[in-house]
Design an enzyme around this catalytic site. Structure first.
Site, PDB file in Angstrom:
ATOM      1  CD  GLU A 256      -9.400  -8.116  -1.787  1.00 22.97           C
ATOM      2  OE1 GLU A 256      -8.454  -7.444  -2.211  1.00 22.97           O
ATOM      3  OE2 GLU A 256     -10.152  -7.702  -0.900  1.00 22.97           O
TER       4      GLU A 256
ATOM      5  NE  ARG B 227      -0.855  -5.744  -1.572  1.00 24.36           N
ATOM      6  CZ  ARG B 227      -2.090  -5.244  -1.622  1.00 24.36           C
ATOM      7  NH1 ARG B 227      -3.121  -6.006  -1.299  1.00 24.36           N
ATOM      8  NH2 ARG B 227      -2.318  -4.035  -2.025  1.00 24.36           N
TER       9      ARG B 227
ATOM     10  CG  HIS C 230      -2.065  -1.039   0.881  1.00 22.39           C
ATOM     11  ND1 HIS C 230      -1.981  -2.341   1.317  1.00 22.39           N
ATOM     12  CD2 HIS C 230      -3.173  -0.966   0.120  1.00 22.39           C
ATOM     13  CE1 HIS C 230      -3.025  -2.999   0.867  1.00 22.39           C
ATOM     14  NE2 HIS C 230      -3.758  -2.207   0.135  1.00 22.39           N
TER      15      HIS C 230
ATOM     16  NE  ARG D 128      -6.335   0.306  -2.226  1.00 14.56           N
ATOM     17  CZ  ARG D 128      -5.911   0.363  -3.495  1.00 14.56           C
ATOM     18  NH1 ARG D 128      -5.862   1.520  -4.129  1.00 14.56           N
ATOM     19  NH2 ARG D 128      -5.533  -0.742  -4.118  1.00 14.56           N
TER      20      ARG D 128
ATOM     21  CB  CYS E 286     -10.401  -2.097  -8.365  1.00 17.91           C
ATOM     22  SG  CYS E 286     -10.573  -3.252  -7.001  1.00 17.91           S
TER      23      CYS E 286
ATOM     24  CG  ASN F  34      -3.028  -4.750  -5.865  1.00 19.23           C
ATOM     25  OD1 ASN F  34      -2.622  -4.857  -7.007  1.00 19.23           O
ATOM     26  ND2 ASN F  34      -3.593  -3.662  -5.401  1.00 19.23           N
ATOM     27  CG  ASP F  35      -4.983  -8.406  -0.988  1.00 21.06           C
ATOM     28  OD1 ASP F  35      -3.895  -8.618  -0.425  1.00 21.06           O
ATOM     29  OD2 ASP F  35      -5.724  -7.457  -0.704  1.00 21.06           O
TER      30      ASP F  35
ATOM     31  NE  ARG G  29     -11.079  -1.830  -0.151  1.00 19.89           N
ATOM     32  CZ  ARG G  29      -9.827  -2.068  -0.529  1.00 19.89           C
ATOM     33  NH1 ARG G  29      -9.577  -2.991  -1.431  1.00 19.89           N
ATOM     34  NH2 ARG G  29      -8.845  -1.380  -0.004  1.00 19.89           N
TER      35      ARG G  29
HETATM   36  C1  PEP Z   1      -6.310  -5.517  -4.354  1.00 20.22           C
HETATM   37  O1  PEP Z   1      -6.035  -6.328  -3.478  1.00 20.22           O
HETATM   38  O2  PEP Z   1      -6.018  -5.673  -5.562  1.00 20.22           O
HETATM   39  C2  PEP Z   1      -7.038  -4.280  -4.023  1.00 20.22           C
HETATM   40  C3  PEP Z   1      -7.481  -3.469  -4.945  1.00 20.22           C
HETATM   41  O3  PEP Z   1      -7.137  -3.974  -2.695  1.00 20.22           O
HETATM   42  P1  PEP Z   1      -5.922  -3.399  -1.820  1.00 20.22           P
HETATM   43  O4  PEP Z   1      -4.786  -3.115  -2.757  1.00 20.22           O
HETATM   44  O5  PEP Z   1      -6.400  -2.179  -1.135  1.00 20.22           O
HETATM   45  O6  PEP Z   1      -5.656  -4.524  -0.888  1.00 20.22           O
HETATM   46 MG    MG Z   2      -6.951  -6.097  -1.546  1.00 24.39          MG
END
Ligand code: PEP
Ligand code: MG
Length: 575
Positions: A436, A470, A194, A301, A507, A459-460, A337
């Protein structure tokens, strides 16, 4: 000395400026014993560093611009007082003498003692002053390290400074939104942490995973951050500097050219519309969203509203934040979210407590369901704001049917609470879920039956599919969006959702990566959400995509099990 470090580029562009070291005193102070004969010299070194820190503060005081906020002078004054107090300027001298320890270590030991005393204090204002002690100590440590007495950045000069840190938390990064630094580099961190995501939203070149930057770079060193190639040049020679200045201008011109696409409708060459939405962390990001011509907010977020504060935002404050965004978007969709706290998104007070494995622990929806009052307050705030525009609710990190059912029943409960008080909300508000967790992608019908829309958090999804943290640079090289398992889960989700008539978006960071746009289009994706800074580059890619060519190539990528061939096909797809 001229040298180059390689890291991971997390935000594109080139910046040239001077290093500004941000340090964590506890982590970085060396500890060694000094010989009896050197004690006096060590005390002298300590005194000189204190004197230098005082001079810096005095110089800083003299440079305060007329329009600087009043707290600025008060803050410098407080730091001078701390520095003059004998508990900081005298006590470490005794430690050096008695324990024959180096000045840095003596200072940090004394700091720990003072900080512990402040932490015990009842008064929250006084408790917070521990941070000032730490900042003063860091200033003296810098002086001990031989930094060249450089004064603090003033806001006007910030764009020439490059922040160099061992690590920065997402909460630190969000504070940077108030500044205009030229770039930043860190030793640790993953590309979709993040911290990196927020860096991208700041639109300043940034590198992570440089390993030794914080130790090798000195305050004020001239740096080139090449966020295109993942390279940091320290103290460049004039030829390299000239070359980079040219590249920087070219990159700036390209970004300028992209701005012309702002109001061009987003569609592929054959006229298929592709929706481009923006991701935000805070309501203040909305200006950039409007600038980018986004069709709405695809991911708000909300957990970032909860960072860097002692008292968490209540229902009314959240309501104002959500309403501001909904109003600013003037009827265009805003996907809010619900709280995704936990893992690397920690908050100072409240929030998930320490866990053995935070990414697999009581995170996101799990935490919200365990804290129903917090969750209900957020749901009520979102519902109340829903009359100000077109708001949708998005639930993070779902894996089980009962999590969805429980969340939906909480939404119902929140609606009922508002109805009981006669408060209006959008009765047709949609509720969607993030895909995710691999389990969610594999058990899609369970999700499609219960939810109005889906949003793939790549991402997750990558983190959990490949078992890669990550945020951990030690395994960053294994974080691979093109891994066949990842591509299968993404393509399967898009195709199944399309077949079943459930709207689906991506996203995660993959949505903002121009090299992957055609692949995702080829999988059937028609809704992308990314940071506003990335949106026009993605639009340009969409406008130049021939779907009839992209689709079969994307299917070939899916059938491919050899990673080298996958990359070859991707090059072909993008050519
Ligand atoms: C993701 O996991 O791709 C996502 C958009 O949520 P975050 O990056 O806030 O975990
Ligand atoms: Mg996520």
């Amino acid at each position: 000395m001229n040298f180059v470090l390689h890291g991971v580029a997390v935000s594109a562009g080139i910046t040239i400026g001077h290093a500004h070291l941000v340090s964590s005193a506890r982590l970085e102070a060396a500890h060694y014993e000094i010989p009896e004969a050197s004690i006096q010299a060590e005390i002298f070194r300590f005194d000189a560093a204190i004197a230098r820190a005082k001079q810096e503060l005095a110089a800083l005081e003299g440079q305060i611009p007329d329009d600087a906020p009043g707290e600025f002078a008060a803050f410098i004054n407080l730091h001078r007082m701390i520095l003059e107090d004998s508990s900081l300027s005298q006590a470490p001298r005794e430690l050096i003498r008695e324990r024959r320890t180096n000045a840095e270590w003596a200072l940090v030991q004394q700091m720990e003692k003072l900080v512990a005393q402040f932490e015990e204090m009842e008064d929250p204002y006084l408790r917070e002053r521990r941070q000032d002690i730490e900042q003063v100590v860091e200033r003296v440590l810098k002086a001990l390290a031989g930094a060249q007495g450089k004064s603090e950045p003033l806001p006007s000069a910030e764009h020439n400074l490059i922040v160099v840190a061992h690590d920065l938390s997402p909460a630190d990064m969000i504070l940077f939104k108030r500044h205009k630094f030229g770039g930043f580099v860190t030793d640790v961190g993953g590309v979709t942490s993040h911290t990196a995501i927020v860096a991208r939203s700041l639109n300043i070149p940034a590198l992570v995973g440089l390993h030794h930057a914080r130790h090798m770079i000195r305050e004020n060193d001239l740096l080139i951050v090449d966020g295109l190639q993942g390279v940091l040049v320290v103290d460049p020679d004039p030829v390299v500097l000239g070359e980079y200045r040219l590249r920087q201008t070219q990159h700036g011109l390209e970004r300028q050219k992209l701005k012309r696409l702002k109001s061009t409708p987003s569609a592929t060459l054959d006229g298929t519309p592709v929706e481009l939405f923006a991701n935000i962390e805070l309501p203040q990001d909305i200006g950039e969203v409007q600038e980018s011509g986004a069709q709405g907010v695809g991911l708000f977020r909300t957990e970032f509203l909860f960072m860097n504060r002692k008292v968490l935002p209540g229902e009314d404050e959240q309501f104002e934040a959500y309403r501001t965004v909904a109003k600013a978007m003037e009827g265009r969709p805003v996907v809010i979210r619900t709280l995704d706290l936990g893992a690397d998104k920690a908050i100072a007070e409240g929030g998930p407590v320490e866990m053995p494995n935070p990414a697999l622990g009581l995170r996101a929806i799990r935490y919200c369901l365990a804290e129903p009052q917090l969750f209900l307050a957020q749901l009520r705030a979102i519902l109340r704001a829903s009359t100000a525009g077109k708001i949708k609710i998005l639930l993070p990190m779902l894996a089980h049917a009962h999590e969805i059912d429980q969340s939906l029943s909480m939404v119902k409960q929140a609606k009922q609470q508002l109805e009981d008080k006669g408060i209006a909300y959008d009765k047709s508000i949609e509720v969607g879920g993030m895909i995710e967790v691999p389990a969610a992608a594999l058990a899609l019908p369970m999700f499609m039956r219960r939810l109005d829309f889906l949003s793939i958090g790549t991402n997750d999804l990558i983190q959990y599919t490949l078992a890669i943290d990550r945020t951990d640079d030690a395994v960053a090289h294994l974080y691979d969006p093109l891994h066949p398992a990842v591509l299968h889960l993404i393509a399967h989700t898009i195709q199944a959702a399309n077949r079943g008539g459930t709207p689906v978006a991506v996203c995660g960071e993959m949505a903002g990566e121009p090299g992957l746009t055609r692949l995702l289009l080829g999988f059937g994706l028609r809704n992308f959400s990314m940071h506003a800074q990335q949106l026009l580059a993605i639009k340009e890619r969409v406008l130049r995509t021939n779907l009839a060519e992209a689709q079969p190539l994307a299917q070939r990528v899916l059938r491919q099990s050899d990673p080298a061939k996958t990359r070859e096909l991707l090059v072909k797809l993008n050519s």
